[in-house]
Design an enzyme around this catalytic site. Structure first.
Site, short mmCIF file in Angstrom:
data_model
loop_
_atom_site.label_atom_id
_atom_site.label_comp_id
_atom_site.label_asym_id
_atom_site.label_seq_id
_atom_site.Cartn_x
_atom_site.Cartn_y
_atom_site.Cartn_z
N ASP A 258 -2.22 -3.69 0.62
CA ASP A 258 -0.91 -4.25 0.91
C ASP A 258 -1.13 -5.30 1.99
O ASP A 258 -2.15 -5.30 2.69
CB ASP A 258 0.05 -3.16 1.40
N TRP A 259 -0.19 -6.22 2.13
CA TRP A 259 -0.42 -7.39 2.98
C TRP A 259 -0.47 -6.98 4.46
O TRP A 259 0.51 -6.56 5.04
CB TRP A 259 0.68 -8.42 2.72
#
Length: 766
Positions: A258-259
């Site tokens: 995930d970012w």
């Protein structure tokens, strides 16, 4: 295998592929051919981003870049190369499909196939390699800001709905990225909370949809989540990724962060991470310098370790293989098609999915509306006009056309009736921790105006609920309480007193309190319905479509009915490690023991000093215990005989259904279902399995099969379910294997988890 086509044939003949290479159909052969021609630097460079939403390929060998896009409800508007700002394109408007809670509420795998195929076509048209979805985390608390992106509280339902979605999406040559792996059931403390859960609950509940996505859906990528598990961040967690995902399940795709979820170079290298995105941001707003990508954990630090011989070739090559495999399956696949955007088929699909997911919770005969010429309909509520595709975090969308409920109702009833509007309340705009504070005088004015207008209307249709503001249904923050916000409970109460013909339509991705329910003649549970929201809602209100949605999660009476909240802060949102009560401290770095957790739960957690607030106001290293263990959702309410306001699987219709007496022959259960009403409708027949006597605590019953059946008035159909050994098993966390014990099992047939129409017995001998 699909044939593979290289879009670029490099001119450096000594280092590139020849005709013999590109004629081979086998992806694995192509992977090995490419790998043999790559330098160390090229292999490493595949594993980290080059922009906010892309990563590089291997230009020298004609291997294209990877372009990702947020989903899963549609293809997000184009984002700037290196920041979170909207790029301002004029050709990136999409079809907004209903949120995944609505998809789950259809209880119709065919709708999931349609959904995935349609959104995949739009992603392909926008030249996206990977669509970041679907989300399959489970509904543990109604405060979770991202529950609207998930598929409810039951792992079987989530599995049955995510698999066809994935298959439909990937049929377009666009990879899904199933998220958020794993144990990401809240937004509060999401970047660091350390989740403790028994292996039994982990395997029986929280990993089941991911397992189905990989082994049945054939997912090409998985997104690692922000939270920790056993003191290690999930996105580079040795047990979750190396041991379970890749070794036990045989996952051959790419693990993507995930970012901003990566935190450590060594863990990223050795614990199975394949592609690092968004580091040095919080996943939402923080920006990084344009020249920072080489500074990622899998950037130059990884390369330097490789050059020093500190990383085995097997690990370097495994990461590169997985990225090459992802690209070969997508960007380099022949006959991939071109996709399409906003086609009539996409709009029709969005409308149909919304129709089938809307749930009728209460109806005293008011619905469908019986309108006559000259009647006055008053529509009240901000959600009747507000864009509900904007906001919400990464799932925000820019639809080409978003039909509001007010517009849809005017189009449906406006030729015969006068349709007026009163706002009733206002929420303002808020994102990422900044909440607008509106004056009380404004609330009073809007409420009083709506109530006065309601007195003169033939019908009132209230469209309210939650929205995608921060602390509502929104990424990055959870709800603050169980009530409807912005003074809506008072507004609804006064509207019901002013006009007894009031239909309540509540938009949300979560359950909520209903102090006004007893006086409400009709209640419709809407969701974030996307582009065709207004049309789909009008279809239901008018009776043009008979409602058939069923709840994918339970509606409890109060927040503390949910075990995550019954436990206090140790159950949600987490406490400082030194505040952990016994017996929940456990052994550091080891899974918790299911038997101990359930023993404590069954005894009512007596003698445990639960913390009511996170320790010392800490913002780091909170630990959270999933103390309800395997008794999630309806399993908890069944086991402790707790009443709920609306049970899992519940939903009314404009017709009525009757069930015959079920029969069992061998392993096959048969039950007849009849439409005893006057209109055509659909019923969801649900089959649950319970183990009467077991060596461990088991739920009273668990969903193992369902079928949505369409019936004309007076029609009867036979529904069958054949019991499989897998339906009888539990995960034995002492032996680390699935076990079905001999003995008597019960099969419960019902229209919800609480409305059981019949029970049959089944003796199992292994």
């Amino acid at each position: 295998m699909k044939k593979i086509l290289f879009f670029i044939i490099p001119i450096l003949s000594m280092t590139t592929l020849n005709a013999a290479d590109i004629n081979d159909n086998d992806i694995e052969t192509m992977v090995e051919t490419l790998l043999s021609k790559m330098t160390l630097e090229e292999k490493v460079r595949l594993s980290y981003a080059q922009s906010k939403f892309s990563s590089p390929g291997v230009p020298r060998l004609g291997v294209p870049e990877v372009y990702t896009s947020d989903g899963p409800h549609g293809v997000r508007m184009e984002i700037n190369w290196n920041d979170w700002g909207h790029a301002g394109w004029t050709n990136d408007s999409c079809t907004a499909f209903p949120a995944l809670t609505c998809l789950a509420a259809t209880w119709q795998p065919e709708m999931a196939t349609l959904y995935g195929k349609m959104v995949g076509e739009e992603a392909r048209y926008r030249n996206k390699t990977v669509l970041l979805g679907p989300g399959v985390n489970l509904y543990r608390t109604p405060l979770n800001g991202r529950n609207f992106e998930y598929m409810g509280e039951d792992p079987y339902l989530a599995s049955q709905m995510c698999v066809p979605y994935i298959q439909g999406l990937q049929s377009n040559g666009v990879a899904c990225c199933v998220k958020h792996y794993a144990l990401n059931e809240q937004e509060t403390f999401r970047n660091h909370v350390d989740v403790r859960v028994s292996d039994r609950a982990l395997y029986e509940l929280y990993l089941r949809p991911f397992h189905a996505a990989v082994t049945e859906g054939g997912a090409w990528s998985i997104m690692g989540s922000y939270n920790q598990y056993l003191d290690q961040h999930a996105t580079h967690n040795a047990r979750l990724i190396n041991d379970i995902l890749k070794k036990e399940w045989g996952f051959d795709g790419a693990v993507i962060t995930d970012w901003g979820a990566a935190h450590n170079t060594d863990e990223a290298i050795f614990n199975g991470l394949d592609l690092e995105m968004g580091s040095f941001t919080d996943g939402l707003s923080t920006e990084a310098p344009i020249n920072s990508y080489d500074d990622y954990y899998l950037g130059k630090a990884y390369l330097e370790k490789c050059r020093k011989g500190e990383v085995p070739d097997s690990i370097i090559n495994d990461k590169a293989r997985r990225m090459l495999r992802l690209i070969l399956r997508t960007e380099m696949a022949e006959n991939r098609g071109f996709g399409s955007m906003n086609s009539p088929e996409h709009i029709a699909a969005a409308r149909r999915i919304a129709q089938e997911g809307i749930v009728l919770l209460k109806n005293n005969g008011l619905l469908p509306l019986a309108t006559k010429d000259g009647m006055k309909i008053l529509v009240v509520g901000e959600n009747a006009t507000r864009s509900l595709c904007a906001g919400g975090g990464s799932s925000e969308l820019k639809p080409r056309d978003e039909v509001s409920p007010l517009r849809g109702l005017k189009e449906r009833f406006g030729d015969r009736c006068t349709v007026e509007y009163a706002k009733g309340y206002e929420s303002g705009r808020s994102m990422f921790g900044m909440v607008d504070e509106l004056p009380q005088a404004l609330y009073d004015s809007l409420r009083n105006e709506a109530v006065e207008k309601a007195k003169d209307a033939d019908y009132v249709i209230y469209v309210g609920g939650l929205n995608k503001n921060h602390t509502q249904d929104c990424e990055g923050g959870d709800r603050e309480n169980y009530q409807l916000p912005f003074g809506q409970d008072r507004l609804i109460t006064e509207l019901l007193a002013a006009n007894s013909n009031t239909v309540l339509v509540i938009v949300s991705g979560n359950a909520y309190d209903m102090p006004w329910l007893e006086k409400a003649p009709a209640l419709v549970q809407s969701w974030y319905l996307g582009s065709e929201a207004g049309h789909a809602l009008a279809d239901i209100i008018s009776g043009d479509v008979c409602p058939s949605g069923k709840l994918p999660f339970s509606f409890a009476y109060q927040l503390t009915d949910y075990p995550a909240h019954k436990m206090g802060a140790v159950g949600y949102p987490g406490v400082s490690p030194d505040k952990l009560p016994q017996p929940f401290g456990g052994v550091e770095g080891k899974p918790m023991n299911s038997a101990e957790l359930l023993k404590a739960a069954v005894k009512g957690w007596k003698g445990i000093d639960f913390c009511k607030e996170p320790g010392n106001g800490a913002k780091r290293n909170e630990t959270e215990i999933y103390g309800e263990d395997i008794l999630l959702g309806y399993r908890w309410f069944d086991y402790f005989k707790t009443k709920v306001r609306f049970p899992f699987g519940f939903g009314l219709s404009y017709t009525t259904f009757s069930y015959g007496k079920p029969a069992i022959n061998g392993r096959t259960v048969t039950v007849s279902v009849s439409n005893t009403g006057n209109v055509a409708g659909q019923e969801v027949v649900q089959f649950y399995v319970g183990d009467d006597k077991a060596s461990v605590i088991r739920p009273v019953k668990e969903l193992k099969h369902f079928e949505k059946v369409a019936l004309a008035p007076g029609e009867t159909k036979q529904i069958t379910y054949t019991i499989d050994d897998e339906d009888l098993k539990f995960f034995d966390d002492t032996q680390h294997k699935w076990v079905a014990e001999p003995g008597k099992f019960k099969i419960y047939i019902g229209s919800s988890s609480k409305d059981i129409k019949g029970v049959v017995g089944f003796n199992y001998k292994n």
